[in-house]
Design a protein around this motif. Structure first.
Motif, PDB file in Angstrom:
ATOM      1  N   ASN A   1      47.433  11.840 144.509  1.00 46.84           N
ATOM      2  CA  ASN A   1      45.976  11.737 144.589  1.00 46.84           C
ATOM      3  C   ASN A   1      45.491  10.300 144.378  1.00 46.84           C
ATOM      4  O   ASN A   1      44.484   9.897 144.963  1.00 46.84           O
ATOM      5  CB  ASN A   1      45.326  12.678 143.576  1.00 46.84           C
ATOM      6  N   CYS A   2      46.213   9.541 143.569  1.00 47.04           N
ATOM      7  CA  CYS A   2      45.890   8.119 143.422  1.00 47.04           C
ATOM      8  C   CYS A   2      46.098   7.391 144.750  1.00 47.04           C
ATOM      9  O   CYS A   2      45.275   6.551 145.147  1.00 47.04           O
ATOM     10  CB  CYS A   2      46.757   7.487 142.337  1.00 47.04           C
ATOM     11  N   LYS A   3      47.168   7.702 145.437  1.00 47.36           N
ATOM     12  CA  LYS A   3      47.435   7.072 146.732  1.00 47.36           C
ATOM     13  C   LYS A   3      46.298   7.350 147.717  1.00 47.36           C
ATOM     14  O   LYS A   3      45.851   6.455 148.444  1.00 47.36           O
ATOM     15  CB  LYS A   3      48.763   7.579 147.300  1.00 47.36           C
ATOM     16  N   SER A   4      45.841   8.585 147.733  1.00 45.48           N
ATOM     17  CA  SER A   4      44.727   8.943 148.615  1.00 45.48           C
ATOM     18  C   SER A   4      43.466   8.172 148.249  1.00 45.48           C
ATOM     19  O   SER A   4      42.725   7.697 149.115  1.00 45.48           O
ATOM     20  CB  SER A   4      44.444  10.451 148.526  1.00 45.48           C
ATOM     21  N   PHE A   5      43.232   8.040 146.955  1.00 45.35           N
ATOM     22  CA  PHE A   5      42.075   7.285 146.457  1.00 45.35           C
ATOM     23  C   PHE A   5      42.175   5.817 146.862  1.00 45.35           C
ATOM     24  O   PHE A   5      41.211   5.209 147.330  1.00 45.35           O
ATOM     25  CB  PHE A   5      41.997   7.422 144.936  1.00 45.35           C
ATOM     26  N   PHE A   6      43.366   5.223 146.689  1.00 43.41           N
ATOM     27  CA  PHE A   6      43.560   3.807 146.985  1.00 43.41           C
ATOM     28  C   PHE A   6      43.374   3.493 148.468  1.00 43.41           C
ATOM     29  O   PHE A   6      42.881   2.424 148.839  1.00 43.41           O
ATOM     30  CB  PHE A   6      44.952   3.353 146.542  1.00 43.41           C
ATOM     31  N   GLU A   7      43.790   4.427 149.315  1.00 44.75           N
ATOM     32  CA  GLU A   7      43.672   4.213 150.761  1.00 44.75           C
ATOM     33  C   GLU A   7      42.216   4.048 151.198  1.00 44.75           C
ATOM     34  O   GLU A   7      41.926   3.414 152.205  1.00 44.75           O
ATOM     35  CB  GLU A   7      44.323   5.370 151.527  1.00 44.75           C
TER      36      GLU A   7
ATOM     37  N   LYS B   1      40.990  14.974 136.545  1.00 44.92           N
ATOM     38  CA  LYS B   1      41.297  16.348 136.957  1.00 44.92           C
ATOM     39  C   LYS B   1      42.742  16.534 137.403  1.00 44.92           C
ATOM     40  O   LYS B   1      43.185  17.664 137.595  1.00 44.92           O
ATOM     41  CB  LYS B   1      40.341  16.801 138.062  1.00 44.92           C
ATOM     42  N   PHE B   2      43.475  15.434 137.566  1.00 42.74           N
ATOM     43  CA  PHE B   2      44.868  15.536 137.997  1.00 42.74           C
ATOM     44  C   PHE B   2      45.852  15.241 136.858  1.00 42.74           C
ATOM     45  O   PHE B   2      47.043  15.101 137.085  1.00 42.74           O
ATOM     46  CB  PHE B   2      45.125  14.581 139.162  1.00 42.74           C
ATOM     47  N   LEU B   3      45.334  15.144 135.648  1.00 44.63           N
ATOM     48  CA  LEU B   3      46.175  14.920 134.474  1.00 44.63           C
ATOM     49  C   LEU B   3      46.110  16.126 133.551  1.00 44.63           C
ATOM     50  O   LEU B   3      45.102  16.835 133.502  1.00 44.63           O
ATOM     51  CB  LEU B   3      45.702  13.673 133.713  1.00 44.63           C
ATOM     52  N   ASP B   4      47.177  16.344 132.797  1.00 45.65           N
ATOM     53  CA  ASP B   4      47.157  17.389 131.784  1.00 45.65           C
ATOM     54  C   ASP B   4      46.173  17.006 130.685  1.00 45.65           C
ATOM     55  O   ASP B   4      45.887  15.822 130.473  1.00 45.65           O
ATOM     56  CB  ASP B   4      48.557  17.577 131.176  1.00 45.65           C
ATOM     57  N   ASN B   5      45.687  17.990 129.978  1.00 47.66           N
ATOM     58  CA  ASN B   5      44.674  17.743 128.944  1.00 47.66           C
ATOM     59  C   ASN B   5      45.144  16.784 127.862  1.00 47.66           C
ATOM     60  O   ASN B   5      44.354  16.056 127.274  1.00 47.66           O
ATOM     61  CB  ASN B   5      44.238  19.068 128.303  1.00 47.66           C
ATOM     62  N   ASN B   6      46.446  16.807 127.584  1.00 43.86           N
ATOM     63  CA  ASN B   6      46.965  15.970 126.498  1.00 43.86           C
ATOM     64  C   ASN B   6      47.447  14.599 126.968  1.00 43.86           C
ATOM     65  O   ASN B   6      47.960  13.804 126.176  1.00 43.86           O
ATOM     66  CB  ASN B   6      48.102  16.685 125.768  1.00 43.86           C
ATOM     67  N   GLN B   7      47.319  14.312 128.257  1.00 47.42           N
ATOM     68  CA  GLN B   7      47.778  13.015 128.772  1.00 47.42           C
ATOM     69  C   GLN B   7      46.702  11.947 128.617  1.00 47.42           C
ATOM     70  O   GLN B   7      45.520  12.191 128.876  1.00 47.42           O
ATOM     71  CB  GLN B   7      48.182  13.136 130.237  1.00 47.42           C
ATOM     72  N   ILE B   8      47.127  10.769 128.212  1.00 47.78           N
ATOM     73  CA  ILE B   8      46.233   9.618 128.049  1.00 47.78           C
ATOM     74  C   ILE B   8      46.515   8.634 129.169  1.00 47.78           C
ATOM     75  O   ILE B   8      47.664   8.311 129.452  1.00 47.78           O
ATOM     76  CB  ILE B   8      46.452   8.939 126.682  1.00 47.78           C
ATOM     77  N   LEU B   9      45.472   8.154 129.807  1.00 45.62           N
ATOM     78  CA  LEU B   9      45.615   7.189 130.893  1.00 45.62           C
ATOM     79  C   LEU B   9      44.905   5.898 130.534  1.00 45.62           C
ATOM     80  O   LEU B   9      43.725   5.895 130.195  1.00 45.62           O
ATOM     81  CB  LEU B   9      45.045   7.743 132.202  1.00 45.62           C
ATOM     82  N   ASP B  10      45.636   4.789 130.614  1.00 48.50           N
ATOM     83  CA  ASP B  10      45.045   3.456 130.482  1.00 48.50           C
ATOM     84  C   ASP B  10      45.127   2.764 131.833  1.00 48.50           C
ATOM     85  O   ASP B  10      46.105   2.941 132.579  1.00 48.50           O
ATOM     86  CB  ASP B  10      45.796   2.625 129.433  1.00 48.50           C
TER      87      ASP B  10
END
Length: 237
Positions: A155-161, A204-213
């Motif tokens: 989904n990140c790839k789709s966003f980046f495109e 919405k594409f990450l698990d609830n407990n995942q942290i993204l920086d």
């Protein structure tokens, strides 16, 4: 106004207000982390021959501080700034260099005509040293994710495109103080715009407990931690 580079820091402002309302060490550390990836506006006076003079703010004790504005709205709060100064887009690493080159500067003050958050030379030295420690691997370990988030990546790839400003992206896993998080390092000149859009999109594409920086590749930390890895996304020419 149309030629001004977009500089907005809603997350930084939120952390400043939270810290000022109720100081805790955790909130201060969160603020410091946000500063590493923030763009700031430094007011300067452009003299003949393209020589630049810094505008300094002096407190009642005679201490000189360099102002740093989080956005154009705060930059224009003071009429003297509007009439005399031009703005250079700086990051915290540029402020480190200014302090190291002039021992008379006591620190920086963020949004002096509104939030008035003072960071002393000691605060900034701590920030600079912490960043050096991260780059040396003393406080953080970096590698590829143990459990690869395939859905998130696709989904990140789709966003980046859809955003031609994004040239490449790396996905790493960081472990700091036993806390695991994903680190997305993006090559783009518009990191703040991308961050704002992607942060909402990616949740919405990450698990609830995942942290993204999210970090810009165009920083010392971004360049240093990605040099041994291949990007998972690279725009085709």
């Amino acid at each position: 106004m149309t030629n001004q580079e977009m500089v907005q820091n809603p997350k930084l402002l939120k952390k400043i207000i939270s810290l000022q309302n109720n100081f805790t060490d955790d909130k201060q550390n969160c603020l410091y982390e946000e500063l590493y990836t923030s763009k700031l506006l430094l007011p300067v006076i452009l003299n003949d021959g393209d020589k630049i003079s810094l505008i300094k703010i002096t407190d009642i004790d005679g201490n000189d501080y360099i102002p740093a504005f989080t956005d154009w709205e705060n930059f224009y709060l003071n009429s003297n700034t509007v009439n005399k100064a031009q703005a250079i887009v700086f990051n915290i690493y540029d402020y480190f260099k200014l302090l190291n080159s002039d021992s008379d500067i006591t620190g920086i003050v963020i949004n002096p005509y509104s939030h008035n958050l003072v960071l002393s030379r000691g605060n900034l030295k701590f920030l600079e040293k912490s960043q050096e420690n991260i780059q040396k691997g003393e406080q953080i370990s970096v590698g590829l994710p143990k459990e690869y988030p395939h859905l998130f990546v696709e989904n990140c790839k789709s966003f980046f495109e859809k955003d031609s400003s994004i040239k490449s992206a790396f996905l790493l896993q960081t472990v700091r103080d036993n806390k695991i998080s994903l680190l997305l390092v993006i090559e783009t000149p518009n990191i703040e715009v991308v961050f704002s859009k992607l942060n909402k999109y990616a949740e919405k594409f990450l698990d609830n407990n995942q942290i993204l920086d999210i970090l810009s590749l165009d920083t010392p930390l971004g360049k240093n931690i990605t040099k041994e890895y291949e990007p998972f996304y690279k725009r085709k020419n």
